[in-house]
Scaffold this active site. Sequence first.
Site, PDB file in Angstrom:
ATOM      1  N   ARG A  86      -8.733  -0.329   4.317  1.00 51.07           N
ATOM      2  CA  ARG A  86      -7.812   0.670   3.767  1.00 51.07           C
ATOM      3  C   ARG A  86      -6.483   0.035   3.393  1.00 51.07           C
ATOM      4  O   ARG A  86      -5.800   0.538   2.501  1.00 51.07           O
ATOM      5  CB  ARG A  86      -7.561   1.779   4.804  1.00 51.07           C
ATOM      6  N   LYS A  97       0.831  -1.212   0.000  1.00 47.48           N
ATOM      7  CA  LYS A  97       0.000   0.000   0.000  1.00 47.48           C
ATOM      8  C   LYS A  97       0.868   1.266   0.000  1.00 47.48           C
ATOM      9  O   LYS A  97       0.641   2.188  -0.773  1.00 47.48           O
ATOM     10  CB  LYS A  97      -0.900  -0.008   1.246  1.00 47.48           C
ATOM     11  N   ASN A  98       1.859   1.296   0.882  1.00 47.64           N
ATOM     12  CA  ASN A  98       2.638   2.529   1.027  1.00 47.64           C
ATOM     13  C   ASN A  98       3.601   2.779  -0.129  1.00 47.64           C
ATOM     14  O   ASN A  98       4.204   3.839  -0.220  1.00 47.64           O
ATOM     15  CB  ASN A  98       3.403   2.535   2.357  1.00 47.64           C
TER      16      ASN A  98
END
Length: 420
Positions: free
Chosen positions: A399, A22-23
Amino acid sequence: MDKLVIEGGVRLKGEVTVSGAKNAVLPILAATLLTDEPCLIKGVPNLRDTNSMLKILRSLGKIADFDKGKVNVVAGKSSSYVAEYKLVSTMRASFCVLGPLLGRFKKAKVSLPGGCVIGARPVDLHLKGMRALGATIVIDSGYVIARTNKLRGAYIYLGGVYGSSVLATDNVMMAAVLASGKTIIESAACEPEVVDLADFLIKMGAKIKGHGTPVIEIEGVKHLHGAVHSIIPDRIEAGTLILASLITGGDVLVKNVQYQHLGALIDKLSEAGAHLEHHDGTLRVKAGRRLKPVNITTLPYPGFPTDMQAQMMSLMSVTGGISVITEKIYPDRFMHVSELNRMGAHIQREGPYAIVEGVKILSGAPVMASDLRASAGLVLAGLAAQGKTSISRIYHLERGYEFIEEKLINLGAKVWREKE
Ligand code: UD1
């Protein structure tokens, strides 16, 4: 709103594959703003945050399609330099469109992201970096308005009170690639996700050296072109799955792992007595005797990641002794403590410290997720606990964890969703 219900006490068994990070994907998608040429990003996790970033790109004029782990980004008919509050406020990482917009259009208007439950989360380092490159910055009605005639390379010391900043390093690096002359970012973040972004920028034609070290050197270029890139595996998801095996007394083969990205975690798990076998991008996690307590201190990479603190606290809750957890990145990131205590954990918070006294068994309870990683910590506790745990506000988990329920169910966990 959905809640996640877990019937705990099942030993997880089988194989699971880690998704893209994700990051890494969020700033890499932002970097596509630096060119009008098509970009293809592979290994993209299907997350709420990925979709938020795609919405921002579309609002800025890009055409971005997401299909089966691949994102195609091409230029639309017109472009905008304004990132609206309603989009930026959903996710802090959206603030990293500032650097690419400023680099490309010499102007950017980006909403301030605001705080969140894990702490104040200022953006002073991002703004310091943009100013050093020659931007004038005004804050007006909750927006950062940045303008420049020309960005020029500069020496920038980017360390803050809590050390380096991941997204500030990303943001400044993305602004500097199209600046004239050389930029040196000192006290740059060394996280693997920063390296992945730099690798993508290099594929686009940027000249970057030293990424992955505290000193990044960027020689500005006039133009960037389109590129194809595959996202690195998510080390936080990998870490969470490793802990899921250990906390349930399981035997799980975790696939698509970059072992060298997990150094601090694996070191602590070995100290706790865990047995991990590493082979060619896979890690077999076979739980043995009850783990020993260990002390951890969260630090910027290669230190122990703050994004694994909540999950590690759940694991330490059931060891045979006392562990001290020190949070050095977000001193208030302890919302999960009271929820874990509701499940029978013995944790006392003292400022940036949590003292965890291991108990034999946790018991299922209704709990509430406060943020992404806290919810992962509660899921781990729920998997280990006796009886039923229901976790409200589970949208936080979506998320950052792709197909997490399916992955856990495939490993034998009893997990399902219910309406609140
Ligand atoms: C990134 C990660 C997040 C992770 C965090 C720390 C992404 C999308 N998110 O967030 O998952 O928890 O790194 O590893 O990559 N700070 C300042 N001024 C600034 C910026 C940050 O003081 O301008 C402080 C923060 O409040 C915090 C510390 O620096 O105390 C580190 O934060 P930072 O690395 O910036 O976190 P993010 O990049 O936002």
